[in-house]
Write a protein that holds these residues in place. Structure first.
Motif, short mmCIF file in Angstrom:
data_model
loop_
_atom_site.label_atom_id
_atom_site.label_comp_id
_atom_site.label_asym_id
_atom_site.label_seq_id
_atom_site.Cartn_x
_atom_site.Cartn_y
_atom_site.Cartn_z
N ASP A 269 0.84 -1.21 0.00
CA ASP A 269 0.00 0.00 0.00
C ASP A 269 0.87 1.25 0.00
N TRP A 271 0.94 5.27 0.39
CA TRP A 271 0.09 6.23 1.08
C TRP A 271 0.91 7.41 1.55
N CYS A 278 -6.30 7.68 1.98
CA CYS A 278 -5.34 6.66 2.42
C CYS A 278 -5.64 6.23 3.85
N VAL A 344 -1.69 8.85 -4.66
CA VAL A 344 -2.05 7.91 -3.59
C VAL A 344 -3.49 8.17 -3.15
N PRO A 345 -4.17 7.12 -2.63
CA PRO A 345 -3.67 5.75 -2.40
C PRO A 345 -3.69 4.90 -3.65
N GLY A 363 -8.23 3.74 -2.67
CA GLY A 363 -8.69 3.07 -1.45
C GLY A 363 -9.82 2.10 -1.65
#
Length: 377
Positions: A269, A271, A278, A344-345, A363
């Motif tokens: 992940d 972030w 995130c 991001v995410p 996300g």
């Protein structure tokens, strides 16, 4: 005896003229190295705020005030050109827009405009090239935006589906126009900018073909070099792809290899502490981690924060008990480029052999269902 000394006034005048010319030239040279952004609005009160930011640097947002429906910024772009963002919160529509700046004068005319992205922005070589391209696709872009608005407002699922189908067709036409523009204008730096901006959404093989068609001068430009680096580092993020290893430091400053987690399912992940979407997914990830960590599941979080203390504070506050790594170079780091992280995410589910299972944006993921199937008792 009195000695008389005659002064050559012509010579003095010539010297004064030369000094003046040199002074003027030095002023012009100095100003030529800086940018100036001049803006015009209508019906906004004095004191209304205008903010800009150079997105290609780590400079913070810069804010000024409108006076008599005019505003002005000045500064220096170290690496020309640079992508800027502008916001005017007191406009009826508070959206922002992007523009390109080299060290010249840019005019932003927002008079009688409801939307900031409808502003007339002129000045500077690459911004004017962008204007020419946008004029080329203007009718198609307007049709695309109208269909998107109708799609959002439609309540009938069939009508939504119809609008989406029409919008997708126009998007395909716009992308064809973009590719044609790039090929027909291979000597313009804006062609490289378009490839650089588009590269994450295309297979590397297609990006390579477009890059190969650029002139040598454009390949040597800022955006040409960006593409060259991207092609050297990035990998195809397709299902089943064998993903590259990388090494980053953890909270204790120890180097950690992604390959260390082979033989486990890994949720990788990307972030940042300042990224709301995130951090919004962290509570659910905590639950999934507690449920599956003893069954061959690991989470590896890679922060793109530039501020170490804010990263550590967010990790502690969000109770992230899994592996936490950081790349202080952010989106410009080798790891982010290798994994095609432009925002991001973004996250990846990786199998025990290091192969990609799924890629997730914003996300949104089906991790709960995936893990239930992959790690069923």
């Amino acid at each position: 005896m009195v000695h008389l000394r005659f002064i050559n006034t012509d010579r003095i005048q010539i010297k004064l003229l030369l000094v003046t010319v040199i002074y003027i030239l030095s002023l012009n040279f100095s100003s030529a190295q800086d940018y100036k952004i001049i803006g015009m609005t209508s019906d906004l009160p004095d004191g209304s705020k205008v903010s800009i930011r150079n997105l290609d640097s780590n400079d913070p947002m810069v804010t000024t005030e409108i006076n008599d429906n005019r505003f002005e910024f000045s500064g220096k772009v170290d690496v020309e050109p640079s992508k800027f963002i502008i916001r005017i919160p007191d406009l009826e529509s508070t959206e922002y827009t992007f523009f390109l700046v080299d060290n010249s004068t840019v005019t932003i005319d927002v008079r009688y405009k409801k939307y900031l992205n409808h502003a007339d922005i002129t000045g500077g070589t690459i911004q004017n090239e962008q204007n020419s391209y946008r004029n080329l696709i203007a009718k198609k872009k307007q049709a695309y935006d109208s269909l998107r608005k109708l799609e959002r407002e439609a309540e009938d699922p069939d009508l939504k589906s119809e609008m989406l189908s029409k919008r997708s067709k126009i998007l395909f036409e716009i992308e064809n126009e973009k590719e044609k523009y790039i090929k027909n204008n291979s000597n313009l730096e804006y062609a490289a900018y378009l490839i650089d901006d588009w590269k994450m959404n295309k297979p590397n093989s297609e990006v390579q073909i477009l890059y190969n068609g650029l002139s040598d001068r454009v390949k040597d430009s800022k955006y040409g070099k960006n593409i060259e680096r991207y092609l050297a580092l990035s990998q195809e993020m397709t299902e089943g792809a064998q993903l590259k290893n990388f090494t980053l430091k953890d909270l204790d400053g120890n180097p950690v290899d992604l390959e260390f987690f082979r033989e486990k399912y890994v949720y990788l992940d990307f972030w940042a502490s300042w990224c709301g979407p995130c951090r919004k997914q962290h509570p659910e990830l905590r639950k999934l981690y507690q449920e599956y960590k003893e069954k061959g599941f690991e989470i590896v979080s890679v922060s793109i924060d530039s501020d170490d203390s804010k990263w550590r504070e967010a990790v502690e506050k969000d109770k992230l008990t899994w592996t936490n790594l950081i790349d202080y170079k952010g989106l410009d780091g080798d790891v982010a480029i290798s994994y095609k992280v432009s925002a991001v995410p973004i996250s990846y589910l990786i199998d025990p052999n290091g192969k990609l299972i799924s890629r997730y944006f914003n996300g949104r993921h089906d991790l709960k269902q995936k893990l239930a199937n992959l790690l069923a008792d």
